[in-house]
Enzyme design. Structure first.
Site, PDB file in Angstrom:
ATOM      1  CB  CYS A   1      -0.884   0.019   1.238  1.00 21.29           C
ATOM      2  SG  CYS A   1      -1.800  -1.504   1.482  1.00 21.29           S
TER       3      CYS A   1
ATOM      4  NE  ARG B   1       4.214   1.725  -1.584  1.00 15.20           N
ATOM      5  CZ  ARG B   1       5.482   1.464  -1.330  1.00 15.20           C
ATOM      6  NH1 ARG B   1       6.423   2.036  -2.050  1.00 15.20           N
ATOM      7  NH2 ARG B   1       5.830   0.664  -0.364  1.00 15.20           N
TER       8      ARG B   1
ATOM      9  CD1 TRP C   1      -2.470  -5.040  -4.608  1.00 14.00           C
ATOM     10  CD2 TRP C   1      -1.832  -6.248  -2.842  1.00 14.00           C
ATOM     11  NE1 TRP C   1      -2.352  -6.352  -5.020  1.00 14.00           N
ATOM     12  CE2 TRP C   1      -1.955  -7.120  -3.949  1.00 14.00           C
ATOM     13  CE3 TRP C   1      -1.440  -6.788  -1.626  1.00 14.00           C
ATOM     14  CZ2 TRP C   1      -1.708  -8.475  -3.884  1.00 14.00           C
ATOM     15  CZ3 TRP C   1      -1.190  -8.158  -1.553  1.00 14.00           C
ATOM     16  CH2 TRP C   1      -1.321  -8.983  -2.678  1.00 14.00           C
TER      17      TRP C   1
ATOM     18  CG  ASN D   1       2.860  -0.874   3.019  1.00 12.46           C
ATOM     19  OD1 ASN D   1       2.349  -1.897   2.568  1.00 12.46           O
ATOM     20  ND2 ASN D   1       4.087  -0.483   2.678  1.00 12.46           N
ATOM     21  N   GLY D   2       1.295  -3.179   5.034  1.00 11.88           N
ATOM     22  CA  GLY D   2       1.914  -4.389   5.577  1.00 11.88           C
ATOM     23  C   GLY D   2       0.882  -5.318   6.180  1.00 11.88           C
TER      24      GLY D   2
ATOM     25  CD  GLU E   1      10.019 -10.140 -17.886  1.00 12.74           C
ATOM     26  OE1 GLU E   1       9.771 -10.906 -16.943  1.00 12.74           O
ATOM     27  OE2 GLU E   1       9.729  -8.933 -17.865  1.00 12.74           O
TER      28      GLU E   1
ATOM     29  CE  LYS F   1       6.493  -7.790 -17.662  1.00 18.32           C
ATOM     30  NZ  LYS F   1       7.649  -7.622 -16.790  1.00 18.32           N
TER      31      LYS F   1
ATOM     32  CD  GLU G   1       3.439  -8.359 -14.853  1.00 22.04           C
ATOM     33  OE1 GLU G   1       4.551  -8.115 -15.319  1.00 22.04           O
ATOM     34  OE2 GLU G   1       3.194  -8.309 -13.644  1.00 22.04           O
TER      35      GLU G   1
ATOM     36  CG  HIS H   1      10.757 -33.544 -23.152  1.00 23.52           C
ATOM     37  ND1 HIS H   1      11.155 -34.865 -23.143  1.00 23.52           N
ATOM     38  CD2 HIS H   1      11.732 -32.854 -23.783  1.00 23.52           C
ATOM     39  CE1 HIS H   1      12.335 -34.957 -23.722  1.00 23.52           C
ATOM     40  NE2 HIS H   1      12.707 -33.756 -24.123  1.00 23.52           N
TER      41      HIS H   1
ATOM     42  CE  LYS I   1       7.359  -1.158 -10.685  1.00 25.48           C
ATOM     43  NZ  LYS I   1       7.536  -1.946 -11.911  1.00 25.48           N
TER      44      LYS I   1
HETATM   45  O1  M6R Z   1      10.662  -5.076  -6.843  1.00 32.18           O
HETATM   46  P1  M6R Z   1      11.062  -6.445  -7.284  1.00 32.18           P
HETATM   47  O2  M6R Z   1      11.972  -6.433  -8.458  1.00 32.18           O
HETATM   48  O3  M6R Z   1      11.661  -7.253  -6.160  1.00 32.18           O
HETATM   49  O4  M6R Z   1       9.732  -7.158  -7.708  1.00 32.18           O
HETATM   50  C1  M6R Z   1       9.726  -8.497  -8.072  1.00 32.18           C
HETATM   51  C2  M6R Z   1       8.438  -8.879  -8.760  1.00 32.18           C
HETATM   52  O5  M6R Z   1       7.344  -8.635  -7.904  1.00 32.18           O
HETATM   53  C3  M6R Z   1       8.220  -8.108 -10.053  1.00 32.18           C
HETATM   54  O6  M6R Z   1       9.286  -8.277 -10.937  1.00 32.18           O
HETATM   55  C4  M6R Z   1       6.916  -8.570 -10.731  1.00 32.18           C
HETATM   56  O7  M6R Z   1       7.067  -9.884 -11.179  1.00 32.18           O
HETATM   57  C5  M6R Z   1       6.563  -7.619 -11.872  1.00 32.18           C
HETATM   58  N1  M6R Z   1       5.168  -7.267 -11.803  1.00 32.18           N
HETATM   59  C6  M6R Z   1       6.796  -8.185 -13.204  1.00 32.18           C
HETATM   60  O8  M6R Z   1       6.437  -7.319 -14.231  1.00 32.18           O
END
Ligand code: M6R
Length: 605
Positions: free
Chosen positions: A2, A27, A74, A98-99, A478, A482, A485, A501, A600
């Protein structure tokens, strides 16, 4: 996860609270709320959903007051509803959090037995009740906060208003970051430099366990034991205050296009263009390292997996990469000659931080490769390896990913030199290749139109397969992440050699198979995989270079990125892969920068 802001101001604060919340929206965006003190009483406005819902609420019900707190959520405990939106109130206390409070159920039970009733399903509300209970026992606000902090466990950052205290906000951090901003006759607290960036560039980062009281003129900071402490005030760069989309539709689009510069800036920290040498890390000699253990989550872990090929091939340095959430709980057997490396954009990801601490406690030397240079990981690791991507706002990581690959590639070259695997002239050759990366990334961005055209069909798919070999395998992972998400299309990344496989069973004309294969030593084998897919009626989209395009089997749709040395090919191939996910999401009308359910910075487990 958050976002938190608090302002003790001279002028009305609501507009600035809202400005800050917009910067913090990356966040979390399940709900938002603000509270101010008006004539000694606390008033709050809350709304489910994004900040704009709260803006609408404030249009109808404006909020005055020169002291206030704000929050963008969040959700962890309790559905993303207005009822569960912060700030939470009990008696004289109103706060944002936050937390996660791990022992909240137990505390809530105890408070309920004492006659407290709760209006939300959150863990947060328990903190408000605890502080209020301490106040009614006669504690001063600061003592009430301290006594409450002693009762709660978990990871958190807090900002607290007390009714009747018109010149004071209290804050605390344990596990989640909190900064103090120093203005002129005004003071701020916030989740990060972005939160307070528009108001001041003078910032102190609270240490683990600290709590703080700010008034108009000063901050009194205390450590976990309650002793007064000083934390240095730093001048932060203007970049924190300048996070705008410019002419781009989305932050993600902007951040994809910023990659030539962010790669260039990051290279500047690890290489000397004049001498064509890498810049060693003071106090660290890779010759004294027997193994590297990288811990990371999500995109950062894929950057690390790409780097593993380089540390092993160039520097002969055994390198393991593990998802931090698995690593931290499996009691890994580690040797103290291993260098532990946390890779993270935010430097605050809970699992990565816990894994880093675990390694440190086990006696390993630790390094943090982070984009937030004042983050907890940055401050706790023995060595700070900064990336210079600048603030990344889009939830889907793009420029931070390539900045991580850039820094790790340069570090692998340094390791190769220090371990005697290459001499100065070979180092110079590799550095010159690395320095070409920004230009070649810029050239690869020119695939945009071709990628945009491909996105139209890809957006119709229900499932997509991504394949790659060697360093293109983590890039395939990756690419799939992408796409998932931001477009909500199911996507899987596989090592191309694994196709037979199992995943080949998924191949049909409705499932695009995206293959990342520059014309390198693996190309012929991957070309066979393409033929296998085509033979089964599958659709192949190949991301390659000119030579690869010339050798692509018939029936393959091709995107041609610039040719590059294998050292930097992952950097060059990243942009087209990111753009495909971006344009598919745009095509589907998805919320590119704030995809559902995500945040994020994942500061909870
Ligand atoms: O802040 P960080 O790099 O530690 O975050 C890690 C992941 O949460 C972050 O890379 C997440 O997978 C992204 N949303 C990917 O686009």
């Amino acid at each position: 996860m958050c976002g938190i802001i608090g302002i003790v101001g001279k002028q009305p604060v609501t507009e600035r609270l809202m400005d800050s919340l917009k910067r913090l929206e990356y966040r979390g965006y399940d709900s938002a709320g603000v509270a101010t003190i008006v004539d000694g009483k606390i008033e709050r406005r809350r709304a489910q959903g994004k900040i704009r819902a709260l803006e609408d609420r404030l249009l109808n019900q404006p909020l005055s007051g020169t002291i206030g707190i704000g929050h963008t959520r969040w959700a962890t405990h309790g559905a993303p509803s207005e009822r569960n939106a912060h700030p939470h109130t009990c008696g004289r206390v109103t706060l944002v959090h936050n937390g996660i409070i791990e022992n909240f159920a137990e505390l809530k039970g105890e408070l309920t037995a004492q006659g407290h009733s709760f209006e939300s399903d959150t863990d947060t509300e328990v903190i408000a009740h605890l502080i209020d209970r301490q106040l009614s026992l006669g504690d001063s606000p600061v003592t009430a906060l301290k006594n409450t902090l002693d009762q709660i466990t978990g990871a958190f950052a807090l900002a607290v208003l007390i009714a009747g205290e018109d010149n004071m906000i209290m804050g605390a951090r344990r596990g989640s970051p909190l900064v103090v901003g120093y203005g002129v006759g005004e003071m701020f607290i916030g989740s990060d430099a972005l939160a307070v960036g528009p108001f001041t560039n003078r910032i102190a980062y609270l240490d683990e366990g600290d709590f703080v009281v700010i008034d108009h003129d000063r901050a009194q900071i205390f450590d976990a034991s309650g002793s007064a402490v000083d934390r240095p005030i730093k001048i932060v760069s203007a970049a924190a205050a300048l996070v705008e989309k410019g002419n781009y539709r989305h932050f993600m689009e902007k951040e994809i296009h910023e990659q030539p510069e962010s790669c260039q800036r990051t290279l500047g920290a690890y290489t000397d263009a004049l001498t064509s040498r890498t810049l060693p890390t003071p106090g660290l000699d890779f010759a004294s390292v027997d193994r590297i253990q990288i811990v990371a989550c999500g995109t950062a872990s894929y950057a690390a997996q790409i780097a593993r090929y380089l540390f092993e091939r160039l520097a002969g340095l055994p390198t393991d990469v593990e998802i931090a959430s698995e690593f931290r709980y499996r009691d890994p057997a580690l040797l103290t000659t291993t260098l532990a490396v946390a890779v993270s954009q935010s430097g605050e990801t809970a699992d990565t931080l816990a894994a880093l601490r675990w390694c440190k406690a086990a006696g390993l030397r630790t390094a943090a490769l982070v984009n937030s240079h004042e983050s907890t990981m940055a401050r706790e690791a023995d060595f700070l390896w900064p990336t210079h991507a600048g603030p990344e706002i889009g939830v889907a990581s793009t420029k931070a990913f390539t900045a991580q690959i850039t820094a790790l590639t340069a570090l692998a070259v340094t390791a190769a030199v220090q371990r005697g695997r290459i001499d100065a002239s070979q180092e110079a050759k590799l550095v010159k290749i690395l320095l070409e990366a920004p230009r070649l990334i810029a050239a690869s961005l020119k695939t945009e139109e071709a990628v945009r055209a491909l996105a139209i069909d890809t957006a119709k798919a229900r499932d997509v397969l991504y394949l790659g070999r060697g360093p293109m395998y983590p890039l395939a992972l990756e690419g799939a992440l992408k796409l998932k998400e931001i477009s909500y299309i199911h996507a899987e990344g596989y090592a191309a050699g694994e196709l037979k496989h199992g995943p080949i069973a998924l191949v049909d004309e409705a499932t695009p198979v995206i293959i990342i294969a520059p014309h390198d030593s693996f190309f012929e084998k991957t070309a066979s995989n393409m033929s296998e897919v085509i033979a089964r009626g599958g659709r192949v989209i190949l991301f390659t270079d000119e030579e690869g395009g010339a050798h692509a089997p018939a029936g393959v749709r091709v995107v041609i990125a610039p040719s590059s040395d294998p050292l930097i090919t992952p950097l060059v191939m990243s942009a087209p892969i990111q753009m495909l996910a971006y344009y598919v999401a745009v095509q589907k009308g998805a919320d590119v920068d704030q995809p559902r359910n995500l945040a994020k910075s994942v500061t909870v487990e």
